[in-house]
Design a protein around this motif. Structure first.
Motif, mmCIF file in Angstrom:
data_model
loop_
_atom_site.group_PDB
_atom_site.id
_atom_site.type_symbol
_atom_site.label_atom_id
_atom_site.label_comp_id
_atom_site.label_asym_id
_atom_site.label_seq_id
_atom_site.Cartn_x
_atom_site.Cartn_y
_atom_site.Cartn_z
ATOM 1 N N ARG A 113 -3.843 4.642 12.582
ATOM 2 C CA ARG A 113 -3.985 6.095 12.530
ATOM 3 C C ARG A 113 -5.368 6.505 12.048
ATOM 4 N NH1 ARG A 113 1.811 8.365 10.447
ATOM 5 N NH2 ARG A 113 3.018 7.490 12.153
ATOM 6 N N GLY A 114 -6.314 5.614 12.104
ATOM 7 C CA GLY A 114 -7.689 5.943 11.768
ATOM 8 C C GLY A 114 -8.092 5.591 10.351
ATOM 9 N N GLY A 115 -7.218 4.992 9.581
ATOM 10 C CA GLY A 115 -7.559 4.610 8.214
ATOM 11 C C GLY A 115 -8.173 3.215 8.178
ATOM 12 N N SER A 116 -8.562 2.789 7.006
ATOM 13 C CA SER A 116 -9.132 1.448 6.850
ATOM 14 C C SER A 116 -8.078 0.513 6.237
ATOM 15 C CB SER A 116 -10.359 1.502 5.934
ATOM 16 O OG SER A 116 -9.972 1.839 4.613
ATOM 17 N N ASN A 117 -8.352 -0.782 6.383
ATOM 18 C CA ASN A 117 -7.440 -1.768 5.808
ATOM 19 C C ASN A 117 -7.344 -1.607 4.289
ATOM 20 O OD1 ASN A 117 -6.768 -2.974 8.223
ATOM 21 N ND2 ASN A 117 -8.368 -4.543 8.080
ATOM 22 N N GLU A 118 -8.488 -1.399 3.631
ATOM 23 C CA GLU A 118 -8.511 -1.277 2.172
ATOM 24 C C GLU A 118 -7.725 -0.056 1.694
ATOM 25 O OE1 GLU A 118 -11.406 -1.483 4.027
ATOM 26 O OE2 GLU A 118 -11.667 -3.640 3.742
ATOM 27 N N ALA A 119 -7.900 1.061 2.393
ATOM 28 C CA ALA A 119 -7.191 2.290 2.013
ATOM 29 C C ALA A 119 -5.685 2.113 2.207
ATOM 30 C CB ALA A 119 -7.694 3.470 2.835
ATOM 31 N N PHE A 120 -5.290 1.444 3.285
ATOM 32 C CA PHE A 120 -3.864 1.224 3.528
ATOM 33 C C PHE A 120 -3.267 0.300 2.473
ATOM 34 C CE2 PHE A 120 -0.465 -1.394 5.389
ATOM 35 C CZ PHE A 120 0.474 -0.397 5.563
ATOM 36 N N ILE A 121 -3.977 -0.771 2.129
ATOM 37 C CA ILE A 121 -3.479 -1.722 1.133
ATOM 38 C C ILE A 121 -3.312 -1.027 -0.220
ATOM 39 C CG2 ILE A 121 -4.091 -3.787 -0.185
ATOM 40 C CD1 ILE A 121 -5.326 -4.882 2.453
ATOM 41 N N ALA A 122 -4.292 -0.218 -0.607
ATOM 42 C CA ALA A 122 -4.207 0.499 -1.882
ATOM 43 C C ALA A 122 -3.047 1.497 -1.863
ATOM 44 C CB ALA A 122 -5.523 1.217 -2.170
ATOM 45 N N ALA A 123 -2.868 2.226 -0.771
ATOM 46 C CA ALA A 123 -1.779 3.197 -0.664
ATOM 47 C C ALA A 123 -0.423 2.497 -0.693
ATOM 48 C CB ALA A 123 -1.924 4.022 0.612
ATOM 49 N N ARG A 124 -0.317 1.351 -0.039
ATOM 50 C CA ARG A 124 0.941 0.603 -0.042
ATOM 51 C C ARG A 124 1.263 0.081 -1.440
ATOM 52 N NH1 ARG A 124 4.680 -1.942 3.202
ATOM 53 N NH2 ARG A 124 5.468 -3.906 2.351
ATOM 54 N N GLN A 125 0.247 -0.380 -2.169
ATOM 55 C CA GLN A 125 0.477 -0.855 -3.537
ATOM 56 C C GLN A 125 0.976 0.273 -4.438
ATOM 57 O OE1 GLN A 125 -3.302 -2.612 -4.483
ATOM 58 N NE2 GLN A 125 -2.685 -4.652 -3.762
ATOM 59 N N ARG A 126 0.394 1.476 -4.304
ATOM 60 C CA ARG A 126 0.864 2.617 -5.091
ATOM 61 C C ARG A 126 2.311 2.956 -4.750
ATOM 62 N NH1 ARG A 126 -4.346 4.392 -3.852
ATOM 63 N NH2 ARG A 126 -3.588 5.674 -2.135
#
Length: 138
Positions: A113-126
């Protein structure tokens, strides 16, 4: 005719936590009625729902009036009257995280959806942290 003396209380915190989250109850302030005051001690009624009999406890009057709180060494650490206060204590209420908002943020941060791997990993951890720390509904 004389007016009755106001009822005074000591305050404790009932923070009973079961071994699993199915029976979680947030901490609550418990009132213990003061029955007698002497120069050295303050006596209070320490009767709980789970106790079969009414028990009288006491605290060092000079210490609780000087510090505003006192620990009872003769009580178990989980008893509501283990740590007594002269005034009602302020309980910290932890705000429950909004799982739907965290899930939406995780989806928005997905690389598809246009995000980055790092942003997704951080959001999933939260999201996972909030999901696992939240007590189960009764």
């Amino acid at each position: 005719m004389t007016t009755p003396a106001p009822i005074e209380y000591l305050y404790g915190v009932d923070s009973s936590v079961a071994d699993d989250n199915r029976f979680y109850e947030p901490p609550r302030v418990v009132k213990f009625q003061i029955t007698k005051k002497t120069a050295k001690r303050i006596y209070y009624v320490a009767s709980e729902d789970w106790e079969a009999r009414r028990r009288t406890g006491f605290v060092n009057r000079q210490r609780i009036e000087a510090d505003g709180e006192v620990y009872q060494r003769n009580r178990h650490w989980s008893a509501p009257d283990f740590h007594l206060y002269l005034n009602p204590p302020e309980l910290q209420q932890h705000a429950k995280p909004d799982l739907a908002a965290l899930r939406a943020a995780m989806a928005a941060a997905h690389p598809d959806r246009g995000g980055s791997n790092e942003a997704f990993i951080a959001a999933r951890q939260r999201y996972e942290k909030a999901r696992t720390e939240q007590p189960a509904a009764a």
